[in-house]
Design a protein around this motif. Structure first.
Motif, short mmCIF file in Angstrom:
data_model
loop_
_atom_site.label_atom_id
_atom_site.label_comp_id
_atom_site.label_asym_id
_atom_site.label_seq_id
_atom_site.Cartn_x
_atom_site.Cartn_y
_atom_site.Cartn_z
N GLY A 271 0.84 -1.21 0.00
CA GLY A 271 0.00 0.00 0.00
C GLY A 271 0.87 1.25 0.00
O GLY A 271 1.75 1.39 0.85
N ALA A 272 0.62 2.14 -0.96
CA ALA A 272 1.49 3.31 -1.15
C ALA A 272 0.93 4.55 -0.46
O ALA A 272 1.43 5.66 -0.67
N ASP A 273 -0.08 4.35 0.38
CA ASP A 273 -0.60 5.48 1.16
C ASP A 273 0.26 5.74 2.40
O ASP A 273 -0.01 6.66 3.17
N SER A 274 1.31 4.94 2.59
CA SER A 274 2.27 5.22 3.66
C SER A 274 3.36 6.21 3.18
O SER A 274 4.21 6.61 3.97
N LEU A 275 3.29 6.61 1.91
CA LEU A 275 4.23 7.63 1.40
C LEU A 275 3.86 9.02 1.93
O LEU A 275 2.68 9.28 2.23
N GLY A 276 4.86 9.90 1.99
CA GLY A 276 4.57 11.30 2.28
C GLY A 276 3.66 11.87 1.19
O GLY A 276 3.62 11.35 0.08
N CYS A 277 2.93 12.92 1.51
CA CYS A 277 2.05 13.59 0.53
C CYS A 277 0.85 12.78 0.08
O CYS A 277 0.18 13.16 -0.87
N ASP A 278 0.58 11.65 0.75
CA ASP A 278 -0.60 10.89 0.32
C ASP A 278 -1.87 11.65 0.76
O ASP A 278 -1.91 12.24 1.84
N ARG A 279 -2.90 11.56 -0.08
CA ARG A 279 -4.16 12.27 0.21
C ARG A 279 -4.82 11.78 1.49
O ARG A 279 -5.46 12.54 2.20
N GLY A 281 -3.04 9.47 3.76
CA GLY A 281 -2.04 9.01 4.73
C GLY A 281 -1.46 10.12 5.58
O GLY A 281 -1.76 11.31 5.39
N CYS A 282 -0.61 9.74 6.52
CA CYS A 282 -0.02 10.70 7.46
C CYS A 282 1.41 10.31 7.83
O CYS A 282 1.90 10.70 8.88
N PHE A 283 2.05 9.49 7.00
CA PHE A 283 3.45 9.15 7.22
C PHE A 283 4.32 10.03 6.30
O PHE A 283 3.81 10.72 5.41
N ASN A 284 5.63 9.94 6.51
CA ASN A 284 6.57 10.77 5.74
C ASN A 284 7.55 9.95 4.91
O ASN A 284 8.70 10.35 4.74
N LEU A 285 7.12 8.80 4.42
CA LEU A 285 8.06 7.95 3.68
C LEU A 285 8.29 8.50 2.27
O LEU A 285 7.38 9.03 1.64
N ASN A 286 9.51 8.34 1.80
CA ASN A 286 9.85 8.61 0.41
C ASN A 286 9.72 7.32 -0.40
O ASN A 286 9.67 6.22 0.17
N VAL A 287 9.71 7.48 -1.72
CA VAL A 287 9.66 6.32 -2.61
C VAL A 287 10.82 5.37 -2.29
O VAL A 287 10.66 4.16 -2.27
N THR A 288 11.97 5.94 -1.99
CA THR A 288 13.15 5.11 -1.68
C THR A 288 12.97 4.36 -0.36
O THR A 288 13.37 3.20 -0.25
N GLY A 289 12.38 5.00 0.63
CA GLY A 289 12.18 4.36 1.93
C GLY A 289 11.17 3.23 1.85
O GLY A 289 11.37 2.14 2.41
N HIS A 290 10.07 3.47 1.16
CA HIS A 290 9.03 2.46 0.94
C HIS A 290 9.65 1.28 0.18
O HIS A 290 9.48 0.11 0.56
N GLY A 291 10.40 1.61 -0.85
CA GLY A 291 11.04 0.58 -1.68
C GLY A 291 12.08 -0.22 -0.90
O GLY A 291 12.28 -1.41 -1.17
N ARG A 363 5.52 18.02 2.21
CA ARG A 363 4.38 18.25 3.11
C ARG A 363 4.75 17.64 4.45
O ARG A 363 4.27 16.58 4.83
N LYS A 364 5.64 18.31 5.11
CA LYS A 364 6.23 17.74 6.32
C LYS A 364 5.16 17.57 7.40
O LYS A 364 4.49 18.52 7.79
N ILE A 365 5.03 16.34 7.87
CA ILE A 365 4.13 16.06 8.99
C ILE A 365 5.03 15.77 10.19
O ILE A 365 5.98 15.00 10.09
N GLU A 366 4.77 16.43 11.29
CA GLU A 366 5.63 16.27 12.47
C GLU A 366 5.70 14.80 12.89
O GLU A 366 4.68 14.11 12.98
N ASN A 367 6.92 14.34 13.12
CA ASN A 367 7.13 12.95 13.51
C ASN A 367 6.79 12.76 14.99
O ASN A 367 7.48 13.26 15.86
N LYS A 368 5.72 12.03 15.24
CA LYS A 368 5.24 11.82 16.62
C LYS A 368 5.68 10.46 17.17
O LYS A 368 5.07 9.96 18.11
N ASN A 369 6.68 9.85 16.54
CA ASN A 369 7.17 8.55 17.00
C ASN A 369 8.55 8.75 17.64
O ASN A 369 9.54 8.90 16.92
N SER A 370 8.61 8.76 18.95
CA SER A 370 9.91 8.93 19.61
C SER A 370 10.72 7.65 19.47
O SER A 370 10.17 6.57 19.25
N LYS A 371 12.04 7.78 19.61
CA LYS A 371 12.92 6.60 19.57
C LYS A 371 12.49 5.60 20.64
O LYS A 371 12.49 4.39 20.43
N GLN A 372 12.12 6.16 21.79
CA GLN A 372 11.72 5.30 22.91
C GLN A 372 10.46 4.51 22.55
O GLN A 372 10.36 3.30 22.84
#
Ligand code: TV7
Ligand code: CA
Ligand code: ZN
Length: 390
Positions: A271-279, A281-291, A363-372
């Motif tokens: 599913g490519a709705d995990s990419l950034g800029c998806d209508r 979705g709300c993740f910030n993945l690039n095509v390279t990261g998804h791939g 379309r930067k979405i603030e990363n709400k996933n801490s390392k912890q």
């Protein structure tokens, strides 16, 4: 052509049918089967078709779909027409199958469902018959459909049908789902068996994000005598996760799952709705990261059924799935990141005309996933896997 050749030592089959692309959910509906046209344009323009066995998907038969769905529900899908949406005498029945705004009735609905399902069933059979090592159906991946009802833009669960084919030969199948939504339909279908391990990465917010299931501690029947006990793994995430963290998490979770479960085959929903800029979705993945998740899964060296899924910004969906096709045929390094002049609808890829635009910056979405938070996910899942082993 541009030097794309067959991968050495293994075979990739590609399953598609242009008739799928012609269906319309409605002009305002986010699901656009047309994204498959753009994907095909890129795959062909890069010459990737030279490296694969191409198959025109056939329609799955009623009987094939009835291996999971009820005959009542399939019969309804076969006979319903758009005008029934307004007909009062049909309204109870339509509501009972969860037809509505998310899952509308459109022209050719049954044809659409049977074609995408047929592609996945065909792809699974190529793997089982040893005619392919990797089999791709970008029109499939419709993970929300249930035995007796439609859900979340999905009517027939092609993934469940594909896994059922693989289970005829493989004692254990692992399902991986990188769509931004929880793979609830597949999880539910195999909730009570230890022969399928489902693993979904998704945005989780019980009340505000569809479908609201897939919590970290939702792992299958808890009764110790139930063989499906703990064979569902859920990786609930918050907004804004980025390439580096996602890939690290993906590798940590998947490597542990494979080590413990030792599957004979893998089904990967991309599913490519995990990419950034998806209508949607709300993740910030690039095509390279998804791939990179697809590339990592491929290194496991297991027979692999690869399907599509969500993805609501068509130009980016096609970028991702074309790039992932190149990874699966081992040609990612031969692909020009500048989209070729010969691509029809090339204006869709303006202004950069790149296969790899910087989605996470656009379309930067603030990363709400801490390392912890992420470290705790991995630790908890490893603990679950220890219990699964018994
Ligand atoms: C696999 N989100 C499917 C993902 C399915 C998500 C939903 C919409 C949506 C539907 C539309 C529309 C939309 C802009 C977005 C609770 C509701 C809220 C319907 C309007 N615009 C996959 C399903 C999700 C339909 N559904 O995993 C027609 O967004 O959140 C919900 C449910 C009730 C129904 N309403 C939405 O990616 C393929 N729907 C515009 C027109
Ligand atoms: Ca998912
Ligand atoms: Zn989705």
């Amino acid at each position: 052509h541009n030097g794309i050749t067959r991968p050495k030592g293994y075979t990739v089959s590609y399953h598609a049918n242009p008739a799928v692309e012609a269906h319309h959910f409605g002009s305002s509906h986010p699901m656009k089967p047309w994204r498959l046209v753009l994907t095909k344009e890129l795959v062909l323009a890069y010459g990737m078709h030279h490296a694969m066995d191409l198959y025109l998907s056939r329609a799955a038969t009623f009987e094939e779909m009835a291996e999971f769905h009820t005959e009542d529900y399939l019969e309804f899908l076969r006979q319903v027409i758009p005008a029934d949406m307004e007909a009062a005498e049909q309204s109870d029945r339509i509501a009972s199958y969860n037809i509505g705004d998310d899952c509308p009735i459109f022209d050719g609905l049954f044809n659409y469902c049977s074609l995408y399902a047929g592609g996945t069933v065909d792809a699974a059979r190529k793997l089982v018959n040893n005619q392919a090592d990797i089999a791709i159906n970008w029109s499939g991946g419709l993970h929300h459909a249930k035995k007796t009802e439609a859900s979340g833009f999905c009517y027939v669960n092609d993934i469940v049908l594909g896994i059922l084919q693989l289970l005829r030969f493989h004692p254990r199948v692992m399902y991986i789902d990188i769509d931004v939504h929880h793979g609830d339909g597949v999880e539910q279908a195999f909730w009570s068996t230890d022969r399928v391990l489902t693993v979904s990465f998704h945005k989780y917010d019980k009340d505000n994000f569809f479908p609201g299931t897939g919590a970290l501690d939702s792992n299958g029947p808890s009764h110790p005598l139930n063989p499906g006990s703990r064979h569902a793994i859920n990786v609930p995430l918050n907004d804004g996760i980025e390439d580096g963290d996602y890939l690290q998490l993906f590798k940590a979770v998947i490597s542990s799952c494979v080590e413990t479960y030792n599957p004979g085959a893998i089904v990967l929903q991309c599913g490519a709705d995990s990419l950034g800029c998806d209508r949607l979705g709300c993740f910030n993945l690039n095509v390279t990261g998804h791939g990179a998740c697809v590339a990592y899964t491929k290194t496991l060296g297991l027979p692999m059924l690869v399907v599509g899924g969500g993805g609501y910004t068509p130009r980016n969906v096609s970028r991702a799935w074309a790039h992932e096709t190149s990874i699966l045929i081992d040609a990612a390094d031969k692909i020009d990141p500048n989209i070729p002049d010969t691509v029809t609808f090339r204006n869709q890829f303006a202004p950069d005309y790149s296969l790899f635009p910087p989605l996470s910056e656009m379309r930067k979405i603030e990363n709400k996933n801490s390392k912890q938070y992420l470290n705790n996910l991995v630790a908890t899942i490893r603990e679950q896997l220890r219990y699964m082993q018994g």
